[in-house]
Every structure is written in structure tokens, then in C-alpha cells.
Motif scaffolding. Structure first.
Motif, PDB file in Angstrom:
ATOM      1  N   LEU A 100      -1.893  -0.210   7.534  1.00 45.82           N
ATOM      2  CA  LEU A 100      -2.454   0.876   6.794  1.00 45.82           C
ATOM      3  C   LEU A 100      -2.020   2.381   7.399  1.00 45.82           C
ATOM      4  CD1 LEU A 100      -5.946  -0.701   5.979  1.00 45.82           C
ATOM      5  CD2 LEU A 100      -4.134  -0.354   4.530  1.00 45.82           C
TER       6      LEU A 100
ATOM      7  N   THR B  26       0.936  -1.286   0.034  1.00 42.98           N
ATOM      8  CA  THR B  26      -0.017  -0.015  -0.027  1.00 42.98           C
ATOM      9  C   THR B  26       0.797   1.349  -0.046  1.00 42.98           C
ATOM     10  OG1 THR B  26      -1.658  -1.130   1.326  1.00 42.98           O
ATOM     11  CG2 THR B  26      -1.999   1.299   1.181  1.00 42.98           C
TER      12      THR B  26
ATOM     13  N   MET C  55     -10.646  -0.221   0.704  1.00 44.48           N
ATOM     14  CA  MET C  55      -9.751  -0.675   1.965  1.00 44.48           C
ATOM     15  C   MET C  55     -10.608  -2.135   2.412  1.00 44.48           C
ATOM     16  SD  MET C  55      -7.602   1.183   2.719  1.00 44.48           S
ATOM     17  CE  MET C  55      -7.052   1.420   1.088  1.00 44.48           C
TER      18      MET C  55
ATOM     19  N   LYS D 159      -8.969  -4.654   0.109  1.00 45.48           N
ATOM     20  CA  LYS D 159      -7.501  -5.025   0.609  1.00 45.48           C
ATOM     21  C   LYS D 159      -7.781  -6.051   1.655  1.00 45.48           C
ATOM     22  CE  LYS D 159      -4.890  -0.952  -1.228  1.00 45.48           C
ATOM     23  NZ  LYS D 159      -3.828  -2.051  -1.945  1.00 45.48           N
ATOM     24  N   THR D 160      -8.707  -5.607   2.552  1.00 48.06           N
ATOM     25  CA  THR D 160      -8.970  -6.537   3.644  1.00 48.06           C
ATOM     26  C   THR D 160      -9.199  -7.865   3.289  1.00 48.06           C
ATOM     27  OG1 THR D 160      -9.202  -4.560   5.049  1.00 48.06           O
ATOM     28  CG2 THR D 160      -9.842  -6.724   5.857  1.00 48.06           C
TER      29      THR D 160
END
Length: 258
Positions: A168, A93, A116, A119-120
């Protein structure tokens, strides 16, 4: 024939479909990255095999200690979660932010919260593959897991949330090069001092402080369940939940997209 019969109807796809597509893309990018595979799959697997077959660390002082692999397997599972949710995600990231990828994606129809989320979800997909592989290796080495699978899943999800938020936060506040160095440094420090391979009892009074680290809470919690057959370790779960709330909250507050 009415006007506009063949007129296009441009517009964004449903959010669920966009998240699914972005999740698949993020997962493919992760699995194609040799450096990320080294960090998330190869290193934990090698550590599990090496420390289980060679008498490097004495685990006999640990309460309920059996075979070395019984102590090591839960710690390596925790390490795998950290390597993917924290180290790997922070580095990837951070460089996406540096090269303007996040800025461009943020201007697309895909909402930033959905990015997000994707991505998780990609992290979770990767962790499923990691857990399956490491479990197979540990079982081949003679691992005898116990306990409630639901408690294990809850701990892994809480650990993922905690490490994801911290990753993050680092990626969204530091420069890419600083993120690369800091994430790898933290990985090495927590590998040694987080109760993954070396029992916290070996650190004396400092072990009581190290026990509040997210990697220590995840390792100890998984070890209580899988090695000791205990129920949900609420103390470790609470530590992970606090880290998750702090990390995700700070990431949402301070993350810079440019």
C-alpha cells in the motif's frame, strides 16, 4: 395517515455490511484477473512442482534437510503471501488510484479505513485459497509437515500485515507504471535472494543481512515450524512485526488517494 409514512429513509448501510460487500467485490475482481492469478497461484505452484521434482538447488547443506519439498513448501507459502499481499495488491491499488477509483470510493459512504480493511480481508481470503492449493500440491509431492498450526497462522498473518503495508505504501506514493515495474522487480529479487528457493547459507556473509528481509523471516519461520517442528520462532515473528508496523504506519502517513 400521517405525513411521511411512505417517505424514504436514505442513509448509508452499516459499516460491517459495507466492508463485507466491498471485500466480496475485491475478491471477485482479484479472482477474475488472469494476470493476478498467474502471479498469485500459477507461478508459486509451478515453482513448487519444478524445484521439488528436478534437482536444481542443493538443499542438503541446510540443517535438518530432508526431501527437497520439505524445504521448498514453507518458502513457497511465504512467496504466495508476498505475491498477494505485496505485489498483487500494490499493482491493483496503484492503477485504481491512477484511474480515480480510490478517489471516488473515498467520497462514498464507505470510510477510507473500511476500504483498506476490505482490501486486507480480500487478501486474506485469497491467501486461504492459495495455502489450501499449495498444501495439497506439496502433500502430493511427499511433503511431511510438522509443528504447531497456530504458530503457522500467526506467522502468515504477520507476514500479510508486513507485505500489505509495504504494498500500500508503494501504491500510494508512486505512479501506477512505476508501481507495476517496482513491484515485479522486488518480487523477482526477493524470490532469488529471500531464502524462498535458495538457502540463505548459499549467499555467505550476505545471508546474515538478507535474513532481516520480511520474506526471509517468513520463509525461515515457517520452515522452522513446518520442517523442524519447532515452536513459535520469536525472532522471525519480531522481524515481521517490525516490518508490519513500519509499513502500515508509513502507508497510513504518506498514502495519496489522488
Amino acid at each position: 395517515m400521517s405525513t411521511g409514512t411512505y417517505a424514504p429513509k436514505p442513509g448509508a448501510a452499516p459499516v460491517g455490511r459495507m466492508i463485507a460487500a466491498q471485500t466480496a467485490l475485491e475478491t471477485r475482481m482479484l479472482l477474475r484477473n488472469g494476470e493476478q492469478l498467474l502471479l498469485t497461484v500459477i507461478i508459486p505452484s509451478l515453482l513448487l512442482v519444478l524445484f521439488s521434482t528436478v534437482d536444481i538447488v542443493d538443499t542438503s547443506t541446510v540443517a535438518g534437510a530432508g526431501k527437497a519439498v520439505d524445504f521448498l513448501a514453507p518458502g513457497v507459502l511465504a512467496l504466495a503471501v508476498m505475491s498477494t499481499a505485496f505485489t498483487g495488491q500494490a499493482i491493483a491499488t496503484g492503477f485504481e488510484r491512477r484511474y480515480g477509483v480510490l478517489k471516488r470510493l473515498g467520497a462514498s459512504p464507505l470510510p477510507r479505513w473500511a476500504l483498506m480493511t476490505a482490501k486486507t480481508l480480500s487478501v486474506l481470503v485469497t491467501e486461504v485459497l492459495q495455502v489450501a492449493l499449495l498444501t495439497a500440491i506439496a502433500l502430493a509431492l511427499g511433503w511431511s509437515p510438522h509443528g504447531d498450526p497456530f504458530s503457522v497462522i500467526v506467522l502468515l498473518v504477520l507476514g500479510t500485515a508486513a507485505f500489505s503495508g509495504l504494498g500500500l505504501l508503494m501504491a500510494g506514493t508512486l505512479k501506477a507504471e512505476a508501481t507495476l515495474a517496482a513491484a515485479n522487480l522486488v518480487f523477482l529479487l526477493l524470490l532469488v535472494g529471500g531464502g524462498v528457493m535458495v538457502p540463505l547459507e548459499k549467499f555467505g556473509p550476505a545471508g546474515d543481512v538478507l535474513a532481516f528481509l520480511p520474506i526471509s523471516a517468513l520463509s525461515d519461520g515457517l520452515r522452522d515450524v513446518l520442517q523442524g517442528g519447532a515452536g513459535m520462532p520469536w525472532g522471525d515473528a519480531l522481524i515481521l512485526a517490525v516490518w508490519a508496523a513500519l509499513g502500515l504506519g508509513a502507508a497510513a502517513r504518506f498514502f495519496r488517494w489522488e
